[in-house]
Design a protein around this motif. Structure first.
Motif, mmCIF file in Angstrom:
data_model
loop_
_atom_site.group_PDB
_atom_site.id
_atom_site.type_symbol
_atom_site.label_atom_id
_atom_site.label_comp_id
_atom_site.label_asym_id
_atom_site.label_seq_id
_atom_site.Cartn_x
_atom_site.Cartn_y
_atom_site.Cartn_z
ATOM 1 N N ASP A 96 -60.515 -73.841 37.443
ATOM 2 C CA ASP A 96 -60.543 -75.220 36.980
ATOM 3 C C ASP A 96 -61.824 -75.454 36.195
ATOM 4 O O ASP A 96 -62.533 -74.502 35.871
ATOM 5 C CB ASP A 96 -60.364 -76.219 38.126
ATOM 6 C CG ASP A 96 -61.422 -76.110 39.206
ATOM 7 O OD1 ASP A 96 -62.442 -75.439 38.976
ATOM 8 O OD2 ASP A 96 -61.237 -76.698 40.275
ATOM 9 N N ASP A 97 -62.123 -76.708 35.898
ATOM 10 C CA ASP A 97 -63.271 -76.993 35.038
ATOM 11 C C ASP A 97 -64.618 -76.868 35.736
ATOM 12 O O ASP A 97 -65.649 -76.849 35.090
ATOM 13 C CB ASP A 97 -63.131 -78.379 34.420
ATOM 14 C CG ASP A 97 -62.944 -79.462 35.466
ATOM 15 O OD1 ASP A 97 -62.819 -79.127 36.659
ATOM 16 O OD2 ASP A 97 -62.916 -80.642 35.080
ATOM 17 N N ASN A 114 -56.621 -80.533 46.451
ATOM 18 C CA ASN A 114 -55.641 -80.882 45.418
ATOM 19 C C ASN A 114 -55.221 -82.344 45.482
ATOM 20 O O ASN A 114 -54.247 -82.718 44.847
ATOM 21 C CB ASN A 114 -54.409 -79.985 45.528
ATOM 22 C CG ASN A 114 -54.618 -78.653 44.849
ATOM 23 O OD1 ASN A 114 -55.522 -78.480 44.051
ATOM 24 N ND2 ASN A 114 -53.781 -77.697 45.178
ATOM 25 N N ASP A 174 -55.095 -78.715 34.033
ATOM 26 C CA ASP A 174 -56.504 -78.817 34.379
ATOM 27 C C ASP A 174 -56.910 -77.863 35.495
ATOM 28 O O ASP A 174 -58.094 -77.626 35.701
ATOM 29 C CB ASP A 174 -56.840 -80.243 34.819
ATOM 30 C CG ASP A 174 -56.684 -81.230 33.682
ATOM 31 O OD1 ASP A 174 -57.116 -80.917 32.560
ATOM 32 O OD2 ASP A 174 -56.117 -82.322 33.914
ATOM 33 N N ARG A 175 -55.949 -77.358 36.247
ATOM 34 C CA ARG A 175 -56.246 -76.419 37.329
ATOM 35 C C ARG A 175 -55.132 -75.395 37.416
ATOM 36 O O ARG A 175 -53.963 -75.722 37.308
ATOM 37 C CB ARG A 175 -56.365 -77.154 38.653
ATOM 38 C CG ARG A 175 -56.564 -76.211 39.836
ATOM 39 C CD ARG A 175 -56.731 -76.931 41.129
ATOM 40 N NE ARG A 175 -58.143 -77.260 41.256
ATOM 41 C CZ ARG A 175 -58.668 -77.910 42.283
ATOM 42 N NH1 ARG A 175 -57.885 -78.314 43.252
ATOM 43 N NH2 ARG A 175 -59.946 -78.159 42.339
ATOM 44 N N LEU A 200 -57.850 -73.531 29.873
ATOM 45 C CA LEU A 200 -57.411 -74.764 30.520
ATOM 46 C C LEU A 200 -57.636 -75.939 29.589
ATOM 47 O O LEU A 200 -58.366 -75.844 28.609
ATOM 48 C CB LEU A 200 -58.194 -74.969 31.821
ATOM 49 C CG LEU A 200 -57.963 -73.935 32.910
ATOM 50 C CD1 LEU A 200 -58.969 -74.116 34.026
ATOM 51 C CD2 LEU A 200 -56.555 -74.031 33.445
ATOM 52 N N ARG A 236 -54.782 -83.392 36.429
ATOM 53 C CA ARG A 236 -55.501 -84.437 37.155
ATOM 54 C C ARG A 236 -54.606 -85.650 37.301
ATOM 55 O O ARG A 236 -53.897 -86.023 36.376
ATOM 56 C CB ARG A 236 -56.761 -84.846 36.414
ATOM 57 C CG ARG A 236 -57.848 -83.851 36.511
ATOM 58 C CD ARG A 236 -59.169 -84.464 36.077
ATOM 59 N NE ARG A 236 -60.145 -83.417 35.932
ATOM 60 C CZ ARG A 236 -60.768 -82.832 36.940
ATOM 61 N NH1 ARG A 236 -60.505 -83.215 38.154
ATOM 62 N NH2 ARG A 236 -61.629 -81.862 36.722
#
Length: 157
Positions: free
Chosen positions: A32-33, A49, A85-86, A103, A129
């Protein structure tokens, strides 16, 4: 001296076994970010999550071929308002390597390469998200369409 070596080896094996028992639900690799390729227990992933919603889930499989390396591809092409995003990858059989695209886009490709003579068995989950965008078909979209249709028809009458 031999007994000391034997005791040391057995105690190391016990320590390894206890360490593997710490992840009873298995583990996954999370991209992820915030972190890249963080290994987490599945129970911790489920707790984290809460700010994400699942947009795609698939199991990538490829049967074993003796003396050969197998490849498996997972491709996701979402609508323009959906961003991945993930990425969570749960490997049931550990592959030799995993490659994925960047991503933050609506397209994602994941490629698995197996070890020689081993199968591929992995679960791929892609998350967005919560509140980042709405996919076509959600109730809020239908409410907007119904309101527009109602006011549009009432203006015509």
């Amino acid at each position: 001296m031999k007994s000391l070596i034997l005791i040391t080896v057995l105690s190391a094996l016990v320590a390894c076994y206890e360490a593997s028992a710490e992840l009873p639900g298995g583990y996954s690799v999370v991209y992820d970010d915030t972190v890249d390729g963080n290994v987490m227990p599945n129970t911790e992933i489920n707790a984290r999550n809460q700010n994400f919603r699942l947009i795609y889930e698939v199991v990538a499989v490829a049967s074993a071929a003796i003396g050969r390396v197998k490849n498996s591809f997972v491709t996701y092409q979402g609508p323009n308002n959906v961003r991945v995003d993930r990425l969570v990858i749960t490997n049931h059989v550990q592959p030799a390597s995993v490659f994925h695209s960047t991503l933050g886009t609506n397209n994602m490709e994941v490629r698995f390469v197996s070890n020689v003579s081993q199968p591929i068995s992995s679960t791929v989950r892609m998350y967005q998200r919560s509140g980042a965008g709405r996919a076509f078909g959600e109730p809020a979209f239908h409410l907007v369409v119904l309101v527009l249709m109602y006011f549009g028809f009432s203006q015509l009458a």
